[in-house]
Design a protein around this motif. Structure first.
Motif, PDB file in Angstrom:
ATOM      1  N   GLY A   7       0.832  -1.190   0.000  1.00 59.36           N
ATOM      2  CA  GLY A   7       0.000   0.000   0.000  1.00 59.36           C
ATOM      3  C   GLY A   7       0.865   1.238   0.000  1.00 59.36           C
ATOM      4  N   SER A   8       0.497   2.220  -0.800  1.00 56.91           N
ATOM      5  CA  SER A   8       1.202   3.493  -0.827  1.00 56.91           C
ATOM      6  C   SER A   8       0.186   4.593  -0.595  1.00 56.91           C
ATOM      7  CB  SER A   8       1.906   3.702  -2.164  1.00 56.91           C
ATOM      8  OG  SER A   8       2.882   2.701  -2.370  1.00 56.91           O
ATOM      9  N   GLU A   9       0.615   5.642   0.080  1.00 56.55           N
ATOM     10  CA  GLU A   9      -0.282   6.753   0.375  1.00 56.55           C
ATOM     11  C   GLU A   9       0.147   7.973  -0.421  1.00 56.55           C
ATOM     12  OE1 GLU A   9      -1.613   5.703   4.924  1.00 56.55           O
ATOM     13  OE2 GLU A   9       0.097   7.031   4.601  1.00 56.55           O
ATOM     14  N   MET A  10      -0.828   8.616  -1.052  1.00 58.23           N
ATOM     15  CA  MET A  10      -0.567   9.790  -1.863  1.00 58.23           C
ATOM     16  C   MET A  10      -1.141  11.018  -1.170  1.00 58.23           C
ATOM     17  SD  MET A  10       0.838   8.406  -4.490  1.00 58.23           S
ATOM     18  CE  MET A  10       1.016   6.723  -5.077  1.00 58.23           C
ATOM     19  N   CYS A  11      -0.363  12.067  -1.082  1.00 59.76           N
ATOM     20  CA  CYS A  11      -0.831  13.311  -0.492  1.00 59.76           C
ATOM     21  C   CYS A  11      -1.153  14.303  -1.601  1.00 59.76           C
ATOM     22  CB  CYS A  11       0.235  13.923   0.424  1.00 59.76           C
ATOM     23  SG  CYS A  11       0.618  12.920   1.869  1.00 59.76           S
ATOM     24  N   ILE A  12      -2.338  14.881  -1.531  1.00 61.62           N
ATOM     25  CA  ILE A  12      -2.699  15.969  -2.440  1.00 61.62           C
ATOM     26  C   ILE A  12      -2.706  17.243  -1.611  1.00 61.62           C
ATOM     27  CG2 ILE A  12      -4.437  16.896  -4.010  1.00 61.62           C
ATOM     28  CD1 ILE A  12      -5.395  14.115  -4.524  1.00 61.62           C
ATOM     29  N   PHE A  30       0.299   5.583 -13.158  1.00 62.65           N
ATOM     30  CA  PHE A  30       1.608   5.926 -12.595  1.00 62.65           C
ATOM     31  C   PHE A  30       2.665   4.933 -13.080  1.00 62.65           C
ATOM     32  CE2 PHE A  30      -0.372   8.182  -8.710  1.00 62.65           C
ATOM     33  CZ  PHE A  30      -0.461   9.359  -9.450  1.00 62.65           C
ATOM     34  N   THR A  31       2.349   3.651 -12.967  1.00 62.26           N
ATOM     35  CA  THR A  31       3.155   2.592 -13.580  1.00 62.26           C
ATOM     36  C   THR A  31       2.182   1.502 -14.014  1.00 62.26           C
ATOM     37  OG1 THR A  31       3.540   1.125 -11.683  1.00 62.26           O
ATOM     38  CG2 THR A  31       4.970   3.059 -11.882  1.00 62.26           C
ATOM     39  N   GLU A  32       2.671   0.582 -14.797  1.00 64.38           N
ATOM     40  CA  GLU A  32       1.795  -0.497 -15.267  1.00 64.38           C
ATOM     41  C   GLU A  32       1.487  -1.502 -14.160  1.00 64.38           C
ATOM     42  OE1 GLU A  32       3.710  -3.336 -17.984  1.00 64.38           O
ATOM     43  OE2 GLU A  32       5.590  -2.218 -17.623  1.00 64.38           O
ATOM     44  N   TYR A  33       2.123  -1.338 -13.007  1.00 66.73           N
ATOM     45  CA  TYR A  33       1.914  -2.281 -11.905  1.00 66.73           C
ATOM     46  C   TYR A  33       1.008  -1.695 -10.812  1.00 66.73           C
ATOM     47  CZ  TYR A  33       5.898  -4.431 -14.212  1.00 66.73           C
ATOM     48  OH  TYR A  33       6.734  -4.977 -15.144  1.00 66.73           O
ATOM     49  N   THR A  34       0.414  -0.565 -11.090  1.00 66.90           N
ATOM     50  CA  THR A  34      -0.560   0.011 -10.148  1.00 66.90           C
ATOM     51  C   THR A  34      -1.878  -0.748 -10.269  1.00 66.90           C
ATOM     52  OG1 THR A  34       0.454   2.188 -10.369  1.00 66.90           O
ATOM     53  CG2 THR A  34      -1.771   2.101  -9.440  1.00 66.90           C
ATOM     54  N   VAL A  35      -2.449  -1.118  -9.142  1.00 64.86           N
ATOM     55  CA  VAL A  35      -3.706  -1.879  -9.150  1.00 64.86           C
ATOM     56  C   VAL A  35      -4.864  -0.943  -9.506  1.00 64.86           C
ATOM     57  CG1 VAL A  35      -5.301  -3.284  -7.787  1.00 64.86           C
ATOM     58  CG2 VAL A  35      -2.820  -3.460  -7.419  1.00 64.86           C
ATOM     59  N   PRO A  36      -5.592  -1.234 -10.581  1.00 65.05           N
ATOM     60  CA  PRO A  36      -6.729  -0.370 -10.959  1.00 65.05           C
ATOM     61  C   PRO A  36      -7.799  -0.339  -9.862  1.00 65.05           C
ATOM     62  CG  PRO A  36      -6.124  -1.851 -12.746  1.00 65.05           C
ATOM     63  CD  PRO A  36      -5.379  -2.324 -11.539  1.00 65.05           C
ATOM     64  N   ARG A  37      -8.409   0.811  -9.740  1.00 63.27           N
ATOM     65  CA  ARG A  37      -9.529   1.032  -8.808  1.00 63.27           C
ATOM     66  C   ARG A  37      -9.151   0.730  -7.354  1.00 63.27           C
ATOM     67  NH1 ARG A  37     -14.747  -1.528 -12.101  1.00 63.27           N
ATOM     68  NH2 ARG A  37     -14.446  -0.315 -14.014  1.00 63.27           N
ATOM     69  N   LEU A  66       7.734   4.428  -9.555  1.00 63.63           N
ATOM     70  CA  LEU A  66       6.478   4.926  -8.994  1.00 63.63           C
ATOM     71  C   LEU A  66       6.663   6.317  -8.403  1.00 63.63           C
ATOM     72  CD1 LEU A  66       3.527   4.545  -8.116  1.00 63.63           C
ATOM     73  CD2 LEU A  66       4.374   3.391  -6.049  1.00 63.63           C
ATOM     74  N   LYS A  67       7.737   6.491  -7.655  1.00 64.38           N
ATOM     75  CA  LYS A  67       7.988   7.789  -7.022  1.00 64.38           C
ATOM     76  C   LYS A  67       8.167   8.887  -8.064  1.00 64.38           C
ATOM     77  CE  LYS A  67      11.085  10.122  -3.778  1.00 64.38           C
ATOM     78  NZ  LYS A  67      12.293   9.978  -2.921  1.00 64.38           N
ATOM     79  N   ASN A  68       8.923   8.620  -9.098  1.00 69.20           N
ATOM     80  CA  ASN A  68       9.152   9.629 -10.137  1.00 69.20           C
ATOM     81  C   ASN A  68       7.867   9.973 -10.878  1.00 69.20           C
ATOM     82  OD1 ASN A  68      11.890   9.674  -9.533  1.00 69.20           O
ATOM     83  ND2 ASN A  68      12.393   8.108 -11.068  1.00 69.20           N
ATOM     84  N   SER A  69       7.053   8.957 -11.161  1.00 66.63           N
ATOM     85  CA  SER A  69       5.801   9.203 -11.863  1.00 66.63           C
ATOM     86  C   SER A  69       4.850  10.034 -11.019  1.00 66.63           C
ATOM     87  CB  SER A  69       5.159   7.862 -12.236  1.00 66.63           C
ATOM     88  OG  SER A  69       3.961   8.069 -12.949  1.00 66.63           O
ATOM     89  N   VAL A  70       4.822   9.750  -9.718  1.00 64.13           N
ATOM     90  CA  VAL A  70       3.960  10.511  -8.806  1.00 64.13           C
ATOM     91  C   VAL A  70       4.414  11.960  -8.719  1.00 64.13           C
ATOM     92  CG1 VAL A  70       3.302  10.776  -6.390  1.00 64.13           C
ATOM     93  CG2 VAL A  70       3.261   8.514  -7.453  1.00 64.13           C
ATOM     94  N   GLU A  71       5.711  12.176  -8.587  1.00 69.07           N
ATOM     95  CA  GLU A  71       6.228  13.539  -8.451  1.00 69.07           C
ATOM     96  C   GLU A  71       6.065  14.328  -9.736  1.00 69.07           C
ATOM     97  OE1 GLU A  71      10.200  13.024  -7.100  1.00 69.07           O
ATOM     98  OE2 GLU A  71       9.616  12.651  -5.000  1.00 69.07           O
ATOM     99  N   ASP A  72       6.106  13.646 -10.888  1.00 65.30           N
ATOM    100  CA  ASP A  72       5.872  14.341 -12.158  1.00 65.30           C
ATOM    101  C   ASP A  72       4.478  14.949 -12.210  1.00 65.30           C
ATOM    102  OD1 ASP A  72       8.386  13.770 -13.057  1.00 65.30           O
ATOM    103  OD2 ASP A  72       7.792  12.025 -14.250  1.00 65.30           O
ATOM    104  N   LYS A  73       3.551  14.324 -11.522  1.00 67.44           N
ATOM    105  CA  LYS A  73       2.171  14.825 -11.482  1.00 67.44           C
ATOM    106  C   LYS A  73       1.937  15.793 -10.319  1.00 67.44           C
ATOM    107  CE  LYS A  73       0.497  12.404 -14.930  1.00 67.44           C
ATOM    108  NZ  LYS A  73      -0.060  13.050 -16.140  1.00 67.44           N
ATOM    109  N   LYS A  74       3.034  16.181  -9.636  1.00 70.08           N
ATOM    110  CA  LYS A  74       2.968  17.132  -8.522  1.00 70.08           C
ATOM    111  C   LYS A  74       2.228  16.567  -7.315  1.00 70.08           C
ATOM    112  CE  LYS A  74       4.990  20.052 -11.237  1.00 70.08           C
ATOM    113  NZ  LYS A  74       6.437  20.325 -11.121  1.00 70.08           N
TER     114      LYS A  74
END
Length: 203
Positions: A7-12, A30-37, A66-74
């Motif tokens: 599990g990963s937590e995302m902060c907006i 974010f990556t192809e290994y992210t679980v949909p929904r 995953l970290k880089n993809s998340v940070e690219d989206k701010k």
């Protein structure tokens, strides 16, 4: 295998609806290994950001992607740390709250059943008082009226109203001289609707 997921937590940081919508529309890519929904909002007391949990394949080599993809989206990535003791405490608190809820629910239902008869009779007495007062106001003293309870369905109410109006057309207070509040209809007799449908509604 659940152990293969982490599990990963995302902060907006921005609580605007726009940023929340953007996150929900993009996190699966974010990556192809992210679980949909898998995104679920995590309730927090902080009013400056929203927190979401997602699931991702638990492979250390993919963490940087995953970290880089998340940070690219701010957005900000925060690894999820499972604390068994905190989870057990939360579970125990939820069980206690559920138990108290059931106890309170039974007490309220018992109280309602005990006092319903008196409340219902009091409600009917108020209706009777209103009929008396309005009859005196419309037709003056001495009071000379008869109370009737009539039930019908929607198909026949128009015909019933017409017959009652014809029957009481010569009443002391004519319909032409009667006034009613906005949204109410005038009748040459005192009319009081009695809605009892709530007695038969499912809880």
């Amino acid at each position: 295998m659940l152990r293969s997921l982490v599990g990963s937590e995302m902060c907006i940081r921005d609580r605007s609806k726009h940023r929340e919508k953007e996150f929900l529309e993009t996190y699966e890519y974010f990556t192809e290994y992210t679980v949909p929904r898998s995104a679920r909002e995590v309730r927090t007391d902080d009013k400056d950001y929203k927190l979401f949990r997602i699931f991702h394949l638990n492979v250390p080599a993919l963490e940087d992607d995953l970290k880089n993809s998340v940070e690219d989206k701010k957005f900000k990535l925060r690894p999820f740390v499972f604390e068994p003791q905190a989870a057990q405490q939360t579970s125990a608190e939820e069980s206690e709250l559920a138990r108290k809820h059931e106890v309170s629910k039974k007490e309220v239902i018992t109280s309602i059943r005990t006092n319903f008869s008196e409340m219902f009779m009091g409600w009917f007495h108020l209706k009777a008082i209103r009929v008396f007062v309005e009859s005196v106001l419309w037709y003056s003293l001495p009071p000379n009226f008869q109370v009737m309870m009539i039930t019908t369905d929607d198909r026949h109410i128009g015909g019933l109203r017409s017959k009652l109006a014809s029957r009481f057309s010569q009443a002391k207070c004519s319909q032409a001289n009667m006034t009613a509040e906005e949204g109410e209809e005038n009748y040459p007799y005192v009319n009081l609707d009695l809605d009892l449908d709530w007695l038969f509604e499912e809880p």
